[in-house]
Design an enzyme around this catalytic site. Structure first.
Site, PDB file in Angstrom:
ATOM      1  N   GLY A  18       4.031   2.371  -2.061  1.00  0.00           N
ATOM      2  CA  GLY A  18       3.739   2.874  -3.295  1.00  0.00           C
ATOM      3  C   GLY A  18       4.708   3.032  -4.295  1.00  0.00           C
ATOM      4  CB  THR A  19       5.404   5.347  -7.067  1.00  0.00           C
ATOM      5  OG1 THR A  19       4.332   5.138  -7.695  1.00  0.00           O
ATOM      6  CG2 THR A  19       6.623   5.395  -8.298  1.00  0.00           C
ATOM      7  CB  ALA A  20       7.697   6.976  -2.588  1.00  0.00           C
ATOM      8  CB  SER A  43      -1.124  -1.278   5.312  1.00  0.00           C
ATOM      9  OG  SER A  43      -2.510  -1.332   5.296  1.00  0.00           O
ATOM     10  CD  GLU A  53      -2.050   6.907 -14.398  1.00  0.00           C
ATOM     11  OE1 GLU A  53      -2.777   7.519 -15.327  1.00  0.00           O
ATOM     12  OE2 GLU A  53      -2.334   5.747 -13.901  1.00  0.00           O
ATOM     13  CB  ALA A  54       2.812  12.071 -16.636  1.00  0.00           C
ATOM     14  CE  LYS A  82       5.469  14.326 -20.054  1.00  0.00           C
ATOM     15  NZ  LYS A  82       5.200  14.540 -18.436  1.00  0.00           N
TER      16      LYS A  82
HETATM   17  C1  LIG Z   1      -3.360  14.206  -8.241  1.00  0.00           C
HETATM   18  C2  LIG Z   1      -1.918  13.941  -8.216  1.00  0.00           C
HETATM   19  C3  LIG Z   1      -1.440  13.388  -9.630  1.00  0.00           C
HETATM   20  C4  LIG Z   1      -0.209  13.013  -9.624  1.00  0.00           C
HETATM   21  N1  LIG Z   1       0.465  12.972 -10.841  1.00  0.00           N
HETATM   22  C5  LIG Z   1       1.710  12.657 -11.165  1.00  0.00           C
HETATM   23  C6  LIG Z   1       2.248  12.566 -12.192  1.00  0.00           C
HETATM   24  O1  LIG Z   1       1.847  12.659 -13.175  1.00  0.00           O
HETATM   25  N2  LIG Z   1       3.853  12.080 -12.359  1.00  0.00           N
HETATM   26  C7  LIG Z   1       4.346  12.041 -11.215  1.00  0.00           C
HETATM   27  O2  LIG Z   1       5.643  11.651 -11.062  1.00  0.00           O
HETATM   28  N3  LIG Z   1       3.913  12.008  -9.938  1.00  0.00           N
HETATM   29  C8  LIG Z   1       2.314  12.362 -10.056  1.00  0.00           C
HETATM   30  N4  LIG Z   1       1.961  12.437  -8.647  1.00  0.00           N
HETATM   31  C9  LIG Z   1       2.607  12.172  -7.628  1.00  0.00           C
HETATM   32  C10 LIG Z   1       2.820  10.357  -7.385  1.00  0.00           C
HETATM   33  O3  LIG Z   1       1.560   9.949  -7.268  1.00  0.00           O
HETATM   34  C11 LIG Z   1       3.527  10.119  -6.154  1.00  0.00           C
HETATM   35  O4  LIG Z   1       4.908  10.928  -6.195  1.00  0.00           O
HETATM   36  C12 LIG Z   1       3.777   8.689  -6.197  1.00  0.00           C
HETATM   37  O5  LIG Z   1       2.530   7.992  -6.389  1.00  0.00           O
HETATM   38  C13 LIG Z   1       4.472   8.143  -4.859  1.00  0.00           C
HETATM   39  O6  LIG Z   1       3.659   8.176  -3.696  1.00  0.00           O
HETATM   40  P1  LIG Z   1       3.893   7.740  -2.446  1.00  0.00           P
HETATM   41  O7  LIG Z   1       4.555   6.341  -2.622  1.00  0.00           O
HETATM   42  O8  LIG Z   1       4.812   8.492  -1.889  1.00  0.00           O
HETATM   43  O9  LIG Z   1       2.873   7.350  -1.511  1.00  0.00           O
HETATM   44  P2  LIG Z   1       1.557   6.446  -1.592  1.00  0.00           P
HETATM   45  O10 LIG Z   1       1.142   6.041  -3.023  1.00  0.00           O
HETATM   46  O11 LIG Z   1       0.522   7.108  -0.811  1.00  0.00           O
HETATM   47  O12 LIG Z   1       1.985   5.261  -0.812  1.00  0.00           O
HETATM   48  C14 LIG Z   1       1.920   5.071   0.596  1.00  0.00           C
HETATM   49  C15 LIG Z   1       2.082   3.785   1.026  1.00  0.00           C
HETATM   50  O13 LIG Z   1       2.571   3.709   2.416  1.00  0.00           O
HETATM   51  C16 LIG Z   1       1.681   2.608   3.108  1.00  0.00           C
HETATM   52  N5  LIG Z   1       1.154   3.206   4.436  1.00  0.00           N
HETATM   53  C17 LIG Z   1       0.722   4.141   4.647  1.00  0.00           C
HETATM   54  N6  LIG Z   1       0.366   4.292   6.279  1.00  0.00           N
HETATM   55  C18 LIG Z   1       0.738   2.881   6.429  1.00  0.00           C
HETATM   56  C19 LIG Z   1       0.613   2.193   7.779  1.00  0.00           C
HETATM   57  N7  LIG Z   1       0.210   2.862   8.935  1.00  0.00           N
HETATM   58  N8  LIG Z   1       1.076   1.069   7.762  1.00  0.00           N
HETATM   59  C20 LIG Z   1       1.664   0.507   6.638  1.00  0.00           C
HETATM   60  N9  LIG Z   1       1.685   0.881   5.426  1.00  0.00           N
HETATM   61  C21 LIG Z   1       1.261   2.216   5.392  1.00  0.00           C
HETATM   62  C22 LIG Z   1       0.453   2.612   2.051  1.00  0.00           C
HETATM   63  O14 LIG Z   1      -0.247   1.537   2.194  1.00  0.00           O
HETATM   64  C23 LIG Z   1       1.205   2.736   0.686  1.00  0.00           C
HETATM   65  O15 LIG Z   1       1.988   1.629   0.179  1.00  0.00           O
HETATM   66  C24 LIG Z   1       0.651  12.860  -8.490  1.00  0.00           C
HETATM   67  C25 LIG Z   1       0.047  12.967  -7.368  1.00  0.00           C
HETATM   68  C26 LIG Z   1      -1.234  13.381  -7.075  1.00  0.00           C
HETATM   69  C27 LIG Z   1      -1.855  13.708  -5.653  1.00  0.00           C
END
Ligand SMILES: Cc1cc2nc3c(=O)[nH]c(=O)nc-3n(C[C@H](O)[C@H](O)[C@H](O)COP(=O)(O)OP(=O)(O)OC[C@H]3O[C@@H](n4cnc5c(N)ncnc54)[C@H](O)[C@@H]3O)c2cc1C
Length: 506
Positions: A18-20, A43, A53-54, A82
């Site tokens: 994801g973004t992280a 995956s 998105e912000a 923004k």
């Molecule tokens: C309602 C809401 C609104 C938000 N709005 C904002 C905002 O406006 N501004 C902001 O800065 N942040 C916002 N955020 C936070 C932001 O969405 C996250 O910080 C950002 O998207 C990072 O997510 P992530 O990469 O940690 O997790 P995810 O996007 O969930 O990515 C997880 C990754 O792990 C992979 N994965 C998981 N399990 C497995 C497995 N078993 N095998 C292989 N791959 C796996 C997935 O496929 C995916 O690629 C918001 C969050 C929420 C819930």
């Protein structure tokens, strides 16, 4: 297989794309270069959380470090500018205020600008705090350009709204071009060393095995490595921030694109509206103790100001933070490290600062316990400071029409926040704590916007004769408004940048 405890760290495995995941991959590869080999496993079947998105201004530093061209970035991620968040119905229904990225007034030695303004208001000045803020004027006028001013009084600090999935794709391309290896597939098992409990390898459903020295857990809320494999623990902060659900839906764009996020308080939470080039992002964040998911969905749909473009998506979360964000040879980044609701758009920033911290404390020669404990100490403070700032929005309110907001006025505050509020209320003082992400100007805008006017101001203000004080404030009001008429509209700026990129590509 040698346990990685005390040997040089070369192989970095990022779980999650994801973004992280992609921000971690691109920044670590860019900065650490040949010192590390990076493999990212993700995956497509599981997908990403699909929101976020912000942003806030430090995102521009990340883009600079990554060498991202702004025109291409705006084009590829459908981004907009923004300048602020407009908080509506938070203090009382019908009232609104801005939390801008600028600063009202100008910086003064020893005694902040707002002390002078508080005295002038007590003497009858009509001008509000935001009349002294260029970001506010530009947000209201829907205008923007990058101002390269020598004088910080006329700076226009900004961040972006962007399409989160396009941003992740953008970062993926960058990372792969730098040599990051992507592996598609679902992680089905996490293998650990028996003696140390450190992670040795990720087993994929396909049968592939990905070994590493350091694992970065970017698997989202579940924390596949940090929690499911290592059981690092979670501090639940729902008693301070009781929202536990969100419903998100895109909607059609407006003819004019606002250069700010809207945050509209409802009866059991709040709604965001994030304008992008091709659509608006919308969502309702709420506490399920006060309304059902169906009611929350109805509230969102009936408060959209343009036509929805898809089905609403429900997301459940628990506010809090992973007790140890670095544990053994795993560092949790993104949603796996904890979650603070998006009221101040801080999650992507937390990703960015976690990666910077990890690079600064990188265990090149093995996992020294002091590296882990320093990392965890810093991230704990960072989460707590942001938590306090978010709680402030809820707890200082005059909303007597809603059980949720009534309850929020009466929660037991962390000492750190109670002290900050009391200090401001009694003396007008605001002092930035250590590395608090939010500067005095942010605390000021939200404290005052939510309804606290300080009883007193700093004694130094009295050394300025009244006539001089009035002259200073009158001149500042003019200076802060002057640049607005010369700025293009926000849409002209964005369209101009996108056209510039297309010309360069043709
Ligand atoms: C309602 C809401 C609104 C938000 N709005 C904002 C905002 O406006 N501004 C902001 O800065 N942040 C916002 N955020 C936070 C932001 O969405 C996250 O910080 C950002 O998207 C990072 O997510 P992530 O990469 O940690 O997790 P995810 O996007 O969930 O990515 C997880 C990754 O792990 C992979 N994965 C998981 N399990 C497995 C497995 N078993 N095998 C292989 N791959 C796996 C997935 O496929 C995916 O690629 C918001 C969050 C929420 C819930």
């Amino acid at each position: 297989m040698q346990d990685p405890h005390n040997k040089p760290i070369k192989r970095v495995v990022i779980a999650g794309g994801g973004t992280a995941g992609w921000l971690a991959a691109s920044l670590m590869k860019k900065v650490l270069g040949k010192a590390v080999d990076i493999t990212l496993v993700e995956s497509e079947a599981i997908g990403t959380v699909g929101v976020g998105e912000a942003t806030i201004p430090p995102i521009r530093l990340v883009n600079q470090v990554l060498g991202i061209d702004e025109a291409q970035f705006l084009h590829d991620t459908k981004a907009t500018i923004k300048l602020a968040i407009r908080f509506e119905n938070w203090k009382t229904k019908g009232e609104s205020y801005y939390h801008t990225f600028g600063a009202p007034g100008k910086s003064m030695a020893f005694c902040h600008f707002h002390h002078y303004w508080v005295k002038a208001r007590q003497q009858g000045l009509k001008a509000d705090l935001w009349d002294f803020d260029l970001n506010y004027h530009a947000a209201e006028a829907g205008r923007f350009a990058q101002i390269n001013a020598k004088d910080p009084v006329v700076e226009l600090p900004f961040a972006y709204h962007f399409d989160a999935s396009l941003y992740a794709q953008y970062l993926r391309k960058l990372s792969e071009n730098m040599g990051v290896v992507r592996k598609e597939g679902k992680i089905s098992r996490v293998q650990r060393f028996t003696d140390s409990g450190f992670i040795q390898a990720l087993h994929l459903e396909s049968g592939d095995v990905v070994e590493g020295d350091l694992f970065v857990d970017c698997t989202g809320f579940k924390g596949l490595l940090i929690e499911e494999a290592l059981g690092a623990g979670y501090d639940d902060w729902s008693h301070l921030l009781p929202c536990d659900s969100a419903i998100a839906v895109p909607s059609e764009r407006h003819e004019k694109t606002a250069p700010y996020t809207r945050s509209i308080a409802h009866d059991a939470g709040w709604q965001w509206r994030i304008p992008l080039q091709h659509r608006n992002g919308n969502g309702h964040v709420y506490s399920s103790r006060y309304i059902s998911d169906d009611q929350a969905c109805d509230t969102l749909l009936s408060n959209l100001d343009t036509k929805p473009l898809g089905d609403p998506k429900l997301i459940k979360f628990t506010t809090g933070r992973r007790r140890k964000q670095w544990y053994k040879n795993v560092v949790a980044v993104g949603l796996s490290s904890g979650f603070l609701e998006p009221l101040e758009s801080t999650s992507i920033h937390l990703i960015q600062s976690a990666i910077v911290r990890l690079i600064q404390l990188f265990p090149h020669n093995g996992f020294a316990p002091s590296l882990e404990s320093e990392y965890n100490k810093q991230s704990e403070l960072e989460f707590e400071q942001i938590r306090d700032f978010l709680v402030l929005h809820y707890t200082v309110n005059e909303r007597t029409d809603s059980a949720f907001f009534n309850d929020m006025r009466n929660i037991t505050l962390p000492d750190s926040l109670a002290h900050k509020i009391a200090l401001f209320k009694e003396s007008g003082n605001l002092l930035r704590e250590q590395n608090d992400l939010f500067l005095e100007s942010s605390w000021l805008q939200v404290l005052y916007g939510q309804g606290i006017t300080p009883k007193d101001y700093h004694g130094l203000v009295n050394s300025v004769p009244e006539v001089q004080l009035n002259q200073m404030l009158t001149r500042l009001l003019e200076i802060k408004k002057e640049p607005i008429a010369k700025l293009p509209t926000h849409d002209e700026y964005i369209n101009g940048m996108v056209a510039k990129y297309k010309r360069a590509m043709s």
